[in-house]
Design a protein around this motif. Structure first.
Motif, PDB file in Angstrom:
ATOM      1  N   ALA A 166     -10.590  -4.496  -6.216  1.00  0.00           N
ATOM      2  CA  ALA A 166     -11.186  -3.305  -5.616  1.00  0.00           C
ATOM      3  C   ALA A 166     -10.473  -2.087  -6.181  1.00  0.00           C
ATOM      4  CB  ALA A 166     -11.044  -3.357  -4.098  1.00  0.00           C
ATOM      5  N   MET A 167     -11.162  -1.342  -7.042  1.00  0.00           N
ATOM      6  CA  MET A 167     -10.542  -0.197  -7.711  1.00  0.00           C
ATOM      7  C   MET A 167     -11.387   1.062  -7.554  1.00  0.00           C
ATOM      8  SD  MET A 167      -9.141  -2.076 -11.180  1.00  0.00           S
ATOM      9  CE  MET A 167      -7.846  -0.873 -11.489  1.00  0.00           C
ATOM     10  N   HIS A 210      -4.511 -10.679  -5.221  1.00  0.00           N
ATOM     11  CA  HIS A 210      -4.752 -10.526  -3.785  1.00  0.00           C
ATOM     12  C   HIS A 210      -3.762  -9.564  -3.114  1.00  0.00           C
ATOM     13  CE1 HIS A 210      -7.736 -13.823  -3.563  1.00  0.00           C
ATOM     14  NE2 HIS A 210      -7.014 -14.373  -4.520  1.00  0.00           N
ATOM     15  N   ALA A 211      -2.984  -8.825  -3.910  1.00  0.00           N
ATOM     16  CA  ALA A 211      -2.026  -7.877  -3.330  1.00  0.00           C
ATOM     17  C   ALA A 211      -2.733  -6.615  -2.847  1.00  0.00           C
ATOM     18  CB  ALA A 211      -0.958  -7.518  -4.353  1.00  0.00           C
ATOM     19  N   ASN A 212      -2.142  -5.965  -1.853  1.00  0.00           N
ATOM     20  CA  ASN A 212      -2.672  -4.708  -1.351  1.00  0.00           C
ATOM     21  C   ASN A 212      -1.881  -3.560  -1.971  1.00  0.00           C
ATOM     22  OD1 ASN A 212      -3.754  -2.560   0.018  1.00  0.00           O
ATOM     23  ND2 ASN A 212      -2.954  -3.116   2.022  1.00  0.00           N
ATOM     24  N   LEU A 213      -2.488  -2.887  -2.948  1.00  0.00           N
ATOM     25  CA  LEU A 213      -1.864  -1.759  -3.627  1.00  0.00           C
ATOM     26  C   LEU A 213      -2.715  -0.500  -3.455  1.00  0.00           C
ATOM     27  CD1 LEU A 213      -0.934  -3.778  -6.808  1.00  0.00           C
ATOM     28  CD2 LEU A 213       0.754  -2.562  -5.417  1.00  0.00           C
ATOM     29  N   ALA A 214      -3.408  -0.429  -2.334  1.00  0.00           N
ATOM     30  CA  ALA A 214      -4.257   0.727  -2.061  1.00  0.00           C
ATOM     31  C   ALA A 214      -3.430   2.004  -2.051  1.00  0.00           C
ATOM     32  CB  ALA A 214      -4.966   0.553  -0.724  1.00  0.00           C
ATOM     33  N   SER A 251       0.834  -1.195   0.000  1.00  0.00           N
ATOM     34  CA  SER A 251       0.000   0.000   0.000  1.00  0.00           C
ATOM     35  C   SER A 251       0.872   1.250   0.000  1.00  0.00           C
ATOM     36  CB  SER A 251      -0.912   0.004   1.236  1.00  0.00           C
ATOM     37  OG  SER A 251      -0.155   0.050   2.423  1.00  0.00           O
ATOM     38  N   GLY A 252       0.490   2.222  -0.835  1.00  0.00           N
ATOM     39  CA  GLY A 252       1.224   3.476  -0.917  1.00  0.00           C
ATOM     40  C   GLY A 252       2.539   3.401  -1.660  1.00  0.00           C
ATOM     41  N   SER A 281      -7.761   0.362  -4.536  1.00  0.00           N
ATOM     42  CA  SER A 281      -8.624   1.497  -4.243  1.00  0.00           C
ATOM     43  C   SER A 281      -7.789   2.760  -4.038  1.00  0.00           C
ATOM     44  CB  SER A 281      -9.463   1.220  -2.994  1.00  0.00           C
ATOM     45  OG  SER A 281      -8.638   0.926  -1.887  1.00  0.00           O
ATOM     46  N   GLY A 282      -8.218   3.829  -4.697  1.00  0.00           N
ATOM     47  CA  GLY A 282      -7.522   5.106  -4.569  1.00  0.00           C
ATOM     48  C   GLY A 282      -6.157   5.158  -5.215  1.00  0.00           C
TER      49      GLY A 282
END
Length: 221
Positions: free
Chosen positions: A136-137, A94-98, A78-79, A118-119
């Motif tokens: 989730a986008m 399934h990665a978190n790339l928020a 993320s970030g 997302s975001g």
């Protein structure tokens, strides 16, 4: 006179040597450029475990790195900043790339199914043939992104910015595009079966040949 002839011959020899050196330098210039480019490319190559280690240590900026076909499944990034990085064929499912920055990043054929984007900023990103099913986008910036023939089945793109994006022949079956901005986007031949386009901005959107069977639209559209 003899000394003068010697001086002239010496000057001519130095001049010819200088011209020869310049010529050799000119011949070697493409070689030097190629070596520099290869050195830069080698420095930018990075393995998935190295990226994760650096991220865990607090590093966030990985602009321009080469992670082609890297396995980053379920990674927490993320970030992260991966602007203009090469991630073609990478596994980011399934990665978190928020809230990640992926501006003009090459994600051609990458697997981003069930990923959290997302975001995130994917403006100008190359996502042709990418798998984004159930990702989730919401609120993501995908303006001018290339999503040609991408898979976005049941993907959440609510409030996303898709201005001037290319979604030619993309599969958006069941996708949530409510409140998204599709101004001047190209969805020709796209599959929008059961997609939610409620309160979506479709100004100048190309829907030629798109499958809109069961698509949810505003009553006034």
């Amino acid at each position: 006179m003899a000394n003068l002839d010697t001086d002239i011959r010496h000057s001519l020899w130095l001049n010819s040597l200088h011209q020869s050196s310049v010529a050799r330098a000119g011949d070697l210039l493409p070689v030097w450029i190629a070596l520099i480019k290869r050195s830069l490319a080698q420095r930018q190559n990075m393995k998935a475990d190295q990226l994760l280690k650096n991220y865990a240590a607090g590093v966030r900026d990985f602009t321009g790195v080469n992670l082609s076909e890297a396995n980053l499944r379920e990674a927490n990034l993320s970030g992260v900043i991966l602007d203009r990085a090469i991630l073609d064929g990478a596994n980011l499912s399934h990665a978190n790339l928020a809230h990640a920055s992926l501006i003009e990043t090459d994600l051609n054929g990458a697997d981003l199914s069930n990923a959290n984007l997302s975001g995130s900023n994917l403006s100008g990103a190359i996502l042709d043939g990418a798998i984004l099913d159930e990702a989730a986008m919401e609120g993501a910036n995908l303006s001018q992104a290339n999503l040609t023939v991408a898979k976005l089945i049941d993907t959440n793109l609510s409030e996303a910015d898709l201005q001037e994006a290319s979604l030619i022949a993309a599969n958006l079956d069941g996708a949530d595009l409510s409140g998204a901005d599709l101004t001047v986007a190209d969805l020709s031949q796209a599959n929008l079966t059961q997609a939610d386009l409620n309160q979506t901005n479709l100004s100048g959107t190309n829907l030629e040949g798109a499958n809109t069977e069961g698509t949810i639209l505003d009553e006034n559209v």
